[in-house]
Write a protein that holds these residues in place. Structure first.
Motif, short mmCIF file in Angstrom:
data_model
loop_
_atom_site.label_atom_id
_atom_site.label_comp_id
_atom_site.label_asym_id
_atom_site.label_seq_id
_atom_site.Cartn_x
_atom_site.Cartn_y
_atom_site.Cartn_z
N CYS A 327 0.83 -1.20 0.00
CA CYS A 327 0.00 0.00 0.00
C CYS A 327 0.87 1.25 0.00
O CYS A 327 2.08 1.20 0.24
N GLU A 328 0.23 2.36 -0.31
CA GLU A 328 0.94 3.63 -0.32
C GLU A 328 0.06 4.71 0.29
O GLU A 328 -1.18 4.61 0.28
N LEU A 329 0.72 5.73 0.77
CA LEU A 329 0.04 6.81 1.46
C LEU A 329 0.77 8.11 1.16
O LEU A 329 1.97 8.22 1.37
N ALA A 330 0.04 9.09 0.63
CA ALA A 330 0.65 10.40 0.40
C ALA A 330 0.98 11.03 1.74
O ALA A 330 0.15 11.01 2.67
N VAL A 331 2.19 11.57 1.89
CA VAL A 331 2.59 12.09 3.19
C VAL A 331 1.70 13.26 3.61
O VAL A 331 1.50 13.50 4.81
N THR A 332 1.12 13.95 2.62
CA THR A 332 0.24 15.06 2.96
C THR A 332 -1.16 14.59 3.33
O THR A 332 -1.98 15.38 3.80
N GLY A 333 -1.42 13.28 3.12
CA GLY A 333 -2.77 12.76 3.41
C GLY A 333 -2.84 11.98 4.68
O GLY A 333 -3.90 11.36 4.97
N VAL A 334 -1.78 11.95 5.48
CA VAL A 334 -1.81 11.20 6.74
C VAL A 334 -2.83 11.83 7.68
O VAL A 334 -2.77 13.05 7.95
N ARG A 335 -3.73 11.01 8.20
CA ARG A 335 -4.80 11.53 9.06
C ARG A 335 -4.49 11.25 10.52
O ARG A 335 -3.80 10.34 10.86
#
Length: 335
Positions: A327-335
């Motif tokens: 999986c991947e996660l945009a660093v600006t989208g971390v909740r």
């Protein structure tokens, strides 16, 4: 929550992280054995293929026990817009915000290194999988896990498959080695590693570019450290001396009943000659004498990798659950 960077010389904290890893493994992984302490600590200190990395630990307060940690891998040759994050939280410390704080911290560190995405891997359906989804991670590629139970294989099957493959692979010879790649094969092994670039991968992920120096310096780190035993079988084209196919197996001496498939690849110019089946069946015959305690061989393939899946199924591999979710996660989208 106190989050501190681990100093690679701090062996006590490394072992505290190992205890967290063991507890998480026992809670989440129903099939394969855990890494040995030596393997784990070497990986912690040197990273994946000597990729630059940093490790951060979390504790509820100063002086308290480590409740979780993460390793942040920072690709320096390809995929420089990405960072790999491997977070672990002790089961007894879960659902208290530790994992979320670790991933938030990792995202900030990744951003500070100029990275846009966090990459990770979870076991499908696990607590880690649910956590990744809750954090906003999306699926990059699904990897199906298979295990070959050597105790179930009918007598003579592997030999018969090797004979069938050998007939299709007339004009090729096999070479073998143990441990790190011998100097004489470094360049050719690099070419086969580059052939693995054809394997499915997540969108936006660059394939690794290998040469002899990179094989020498970054491949087989745990073999070089002596924590794993490694076996390799390669097919060589008789007419040219070119390495056409390669398969590698690693065994942790603390769990000698398990073998772990590493890379298997066939170069594009030599496909269609059953070389994948040839090198893998030859490997199994070799392991039967060299590692007679091996009972199971574990591997994983992208769900879309039809050719290698067909080879594995012919050899008796069976799908086991859970599989892996990259999986991947945009660093600006971390909740």
């Amino acid at each position: 929550m106190r989050i501190e960077r681990w100093d690679s010389g701090d062996t006590a904290t490394a072992m505290a992280c190992y205890e967290v890893f063991l507890a998480a493994h026992a809670a989440d992984e129903p099939i394969e054995p855990p890494n040995s302490a030596g393997t784990f600590c070497t990986f912690l200190a040197k990273g994946h293929q000597r990729m630059p990395a940093e490790v951060w630990t979390a504790a509820p307060a100063a002086g308290s026990a480590v409740a979780g940690f993460y390793q942040l891998g920072l690709p320096d040759l390809e995929n420089k817009d990405r960072a790999w994050v491997l977070p672990y939280v002790h089961p007894a410390a879960r659902r208290r915000g530790t994992g979320r704080e670790l991933v938030r911290h990792a995202a900030a560190r990744a951003a500070g290194h100029g990275r846009s995405f966090l990459d990770g891997v979870t076991l499908a359906g696990s607590a880690g999988d649910a956590f990744a989804r809750a954090m906003g991670a999306t699926l990059a590629i699904e990897e199906v896990r298979r295990v070959q139970d050597l105790r179930k294989i009918a007598p003579g099957l592997i030999g018969s498959l090797r004979e069938t493959a050998a007939r299709a692979a007339a004009g090729y010879s096999l070479v073998t080695w143990t441990g790190p790649v011998p100097d004489e094969y470094l360049g050719q092994v690099a070419d086969v590693y580059n052939a693995f670039g054809d394997a499915p991968r997540g969108e936006g992920h660059e394939a690794s570019a290998w040469d002899a120096d990179r094989i020498r310096e970054r491949a087989g780190v745990l073999l070089q450290a002596g924590y794993l035993r490694g076996y390799a079988v390669a097919a060589i084209a008789d007419a040219t001396g070119e390495m056409a196919a390669l398969t590698e197996i690693a065994i942790d001496p603390e769990h000698p009943e398990w073998a772990f498939q590493q890379l298997t690849a066939v170069t594009r110019a030599h496909r269609g000659h059953r070389l994948g089946l040839l090198v893998k069946s030859a490997m199994l015959e070799w392991l039967a004498s060299a590692e007679p305690r091996v009972e199971r061989v574990a591997t994983g393939n992208a769900a879309s990798n039809e050719h290698m899946i067909a080879v594995n199924e012919a050899l008796g591999y069976e799908v086991v659950e859970p599989g892996y979710r990259h999986c991947e996660l945009a660093v600006t989208g971390v909740r």
